[in-house]
Design an enzyme around this catalytic site. Structure first.
Site, PDB file in Angstrom:
ATOM      1  N   GLY A   1       0.783  -1.228   0.000  1.00 37.53           N
ATOM      2  CA  GLY A   1       0.000   0.000   0.000  1.00 37.53           C
ATOM      3  C   GLY A   1       0.814   1.277   0.000  1.00 37.53           C
ATOM      4  O   GLY A   1       0.288   2.350  -0.329  1.00 37.53           O
TER       5      GLY A   1
ATOM      6  N   ARG B   1       5.958 -13.403   0.532  1.00 34.98           N
ATOM      7  CA  ARG B   1       5.515 -13.602   1.911  1.00 34.98           C
ATOM      8  C   ARG B   1       4.615 -14.833   2.020  1.00 34.98           C
ATOM      9  O   ARG B   1       4.082 -15.315   1.012  1.00 34.98           O
ATOM     10  CB  ARG B   1       4.721 -12.371   2.373  1.00 34.98           C
ATOM     11  CG  ARG B   1       5.411 -11.042   2.095  1.00 34.98           C
ATOM     12  CD  ARG B   1       4.387  -9.948   1.816  1.00 34.98           C
ATOM     13  NE  ARG B   1       5.027  -8.740   1.315  1.00 34.98           N
ATOM     14  CZ  ARG B   1       5.279  -7.665   2.059  1.00 34.98           C
ATOM     15  NH1 ARG B   1       4.934  -7.650   3.319  1.00 34.98           N
ATOM     16  NH2 ARG B   1       5.868  -6.616   1.530  1.00 34.98           N
TER      17      ARG B   1
ATOM     18  N   LYS C   1       9.560   1.874   0.600  1.00 33.52           N
ATOM     19  CA  LYS C   1       8.591   2.191   1.645  1.00 33.52           C
ATOM     20  C   LYS C   1       8.383   3.704   1.601  1.00 33.52           C
ATOM     21  O   LYS C   1       9.353   4.467   1.682  1.00 33.52           O
ATOM     22  CB  LYS C   1       9.128   1.762   3.015  1.00 33.52           C
ATOM     23  CG  LYS C   1       8.114   1.826   4.154  1.00 33.52           C
ATOM     24  CD  LYS C   1       8.727   1.223   5.415  1.00 33.52           C
ATOM     25  CE  LYS C   1       7.746   1.195   6.564  1.00 33.52           C
ATOM     26  NZ  LYS C   1       8.347   0.578   7.788  1.00 33.52           N
TER      27      LYS C   1
ATOM     28  N   ASP D   1       1.631 -11.675   6.570  1.00 36.22           N
ATOM     29  CA  ASP D   1       2.101 -10.817   5.476  1.00 36.22           C
ATOM     30  C   ASP D   1       3.445 -10.175   5.794  1.00 36.22           C
ATOM     31  O   ASP D   1       4.023  -9.491   4.936  1.00 36.22           O
ATOM     32  CB  ASP D   1       1.066  -9.738   5.150  1.00 36.22           C
ATOM     33  CG  ASP D   1       0.695  -8.890   6.363  1.00 36.22           C
ATOM     34  OD1 ASP D   1       0.179  -9.464   7.333  1.00 36.22           O
ATOM     35  OD2 ASP D   1       0.919  -7.671   6.338  1.00 36.22           O
ATOM     36  N   ASN D   2       3.963 -10.408   7.003  1.00 35.86           N
ATOM     37  CA  ASN D   2       5.273  -9.876   7.382  1.00 35.86           C
ATOM     38  C   ASN D   2       6.316 -10.966   7.572  1.00 35.86           C
ATOM     39  O   ASN D   2       7.383 -10.703   8.132  1.00 35.86           O
ATOM     40  CB  ASN D   2       5.170  -9.067   8.682  1.00 35.86           C
ATOM     41  CG  ASN D   2       4.484  -7.733   8.473  1.00 35.86           C
ATOM     42  OD1 ASN D   2       4.443  -7.219   7.359  1.00 35.86           O
ATOM     43  ND2 ASN D   2       3.932  -7.168   9.525  1.00 35.86           N
TER      44      ASN D   2
ATOM     45  N   GLY E   1       0.216   6.542   1.370  1.00 39.40           N
ATOM     46  CA  GLY E   1       1.357   5.948   0.673  1.00 39.40           C
ATOM     47  C   GLY E   1       2.701   6.531   1.042  1.00 39.40           C
ATOM     48  O   GLY E   1       3.700   6.258   0.378  1.00 39.40           O
TER      49      GLY E   1
END
Length: 432
Positions: free
Chosen positions: A93, A187, A114, A255-256, A127
């Site tokens: 995202g 992931r 990031k 997801d991590n 974002g």
């Protein structure tokens, strides 16, 4: 050791699976580009250490593509269990995969971002990344690498000139875009998404991709259990490394968790002041699900979710057999990591396990600082770092103290000095 004059070797392996794994996106157009941190040590591993600052900003601030790598950035799609509640509404995202390349050992490496702008997965987010968040990620990755944890590296931080409003720090606050160097961004949640959507052909393709590019193996009927076995071994070592480092990731959602077992994505992380199993990093972890002492449990639970995701293309008994050695892998890695930090030689498995158990009891009962304990108990002391009066630590109070002069006076010298101290510690641990 990677040569500093290694050439940059572009790659674009992700193109094999991008049709179902990612969405092409564009980077944000930032009003300013002020280079705040460039990790030339990490850059040397991929042939970028001699790049000029202007070219660095072109690639890592404006995201001009590298010749021979990805044509445009890709925001990865994935689902995930977040604090054990399944969420299909996630994905990259505020970041994307910008480029791929090979390091000096021939490994496929990803350059991911990031704070690079909105994507189809941003939902209601902007974002962006705060500059303080970028500084925190620099500190986490530098400290973990020094302490022997397999981690993504912070390659670049560029301040972008925007003012951001956040509820968890004084606002408006400064903005930045960060680039990570990682051994893959696939992931557990990437597999969960495909399984949930019933995309079994794509699940097989992703499995084959991961086996080939991260573990050097070819596809075959037993590919899913082989991939799971690799991830079990790597993530067991990751959990053990967190314990030896005294580190609490804070958000060990599916997801991590990277299938290569490489730690990444640093949000509410903390280093524990003592060996307290109940110590948590995230204020919103009210149940202590990801507390210091439960990280191995959390990672094991996530591996079960990976097995469930792989079940449409693999027999459940084979997947269960692949997960079963997690406990033994964890114990072996915990012993190896503790002895490494002590600078101690092995005395045999049983004796080593007993020694580690005693160390854990001593730390728990005494409430002593983890860093102080290993610093004082180190058995090999032939490095200048070990002649210092105090060990190098990274508790939350120091993180705030390092940020304060940046926020107040744009003074980066304390941060620069801290990074040098961390790297000196890492050198001592590697060589002593």
């Amino acid at each position: 050791m990677v040569s500093p004059d290694q050439p940059f070797i572009p790659a674009k392996a992700i193109d094999e699976i991008a049709d179902f794994l990612a969405d092409p996106v564009a980077a944000a157009d930032f009003p300013e580009h002020r280079l705040r941190f460039r990790n030339d040590r990490a850059a040397a591993e991929i042939g970028l250490a001699t790049m000029s600052d202007d070219r660095w900003i072109d690639h890592f601030g404006r995201f001009q593509p590298f010749d021979g790598s990805l044509r445009q950035p890709l925001a990865l799609r994935y689902h995930g269990h977040q604090f054990r509640s399944y969420n299909p509404q996630i994905g990259d995202g505020r970041g994307f995969l910008f480029a791929q390349c090979r390091d000096g050992d021939g490994r496929l490496m990803d350059l991911g971002t990031k704070g690079s702008g909105t994507t189809p997965h941003s939902r209601f987010g902007d974002g962006r990344l705060t500059l303080k968040g970028a500084v925190r990620e620099i500190l986490a990755t530098e400290m973990l690498q020094a302490l022997g944890v397999e981690t993504s590296r912070t390659l670049s931080v560029i301040e972008t000139g925007e003012r951001l409003v956040r509820g968890d720090e004084p606002s408006p606050t400064r903005s930045a875009v960060l680039v990570r160097l990682s051994h893959g961004h696939i992931r557990i949640g990437s597999f969960q998404r495909l399984a949930t959507l019933g995309l079994t052909d794509e699940l097989r393709r992703l499995t084959a991709y991961c086996l080939e590019h991260y573990f050097g193996e070819q596809d075959g009927p037993d590919a899913p259990q082989r991939l799971l076995a690799h991830t079990v071994r790597r993530t067991a070592r990751l959990a053990a490394s967190y314990m030896a480092a005294g580190f609490v990731h804070g958000v060990l959602n599916t997801d991590n968790i990277n299938i290569t077992g490489e730690s990444f994505d640093y949000g509410p992380w903390r280093f524990a002041p003592g060996f307290d199993p109940d110590f948590t990093a995230a204020y919103f972890d009210e149940r202590g699900l990801y507390s210091f002492g439960r990280q191995a449990e959390a990672i094991h639970w996530n591996l079960v979710q990976l097995a469930i995701a792989l079940n449409p293309i693999c027999d459940s008994d084979a997947l269960a057999a692949a997960i079963e050695p997690f406990g033994d892998h964890y114990v072996d890695a915990l012993v190896e990591r503790f002895l490494w930090r002590l600078g101690a030689a092995s005395q045999g498995r049983d004796a080593d396990i007993a020694r580690v158990q005693q160390i854990e009891r001593d730390l728990t009962d005494s409430g002593a600082s983890i860093d102080r304990y290993f610093f004082d108990a180190r058995e090999r002391r032939d490095h200048s770092y070990l002649s210092n009066p105090e060990p190098c630590s990274m508790l939350i109070e120091e993180v705030e103290a390092l940020w304060a002069p940046i926020a107040a006076d744009d003074d980066w010298s304390p941060l620069t000095a801290k990074i040098a101290a961390i790297r000196s510690m890492g050198e001592a641990l590697r060589t002593a």
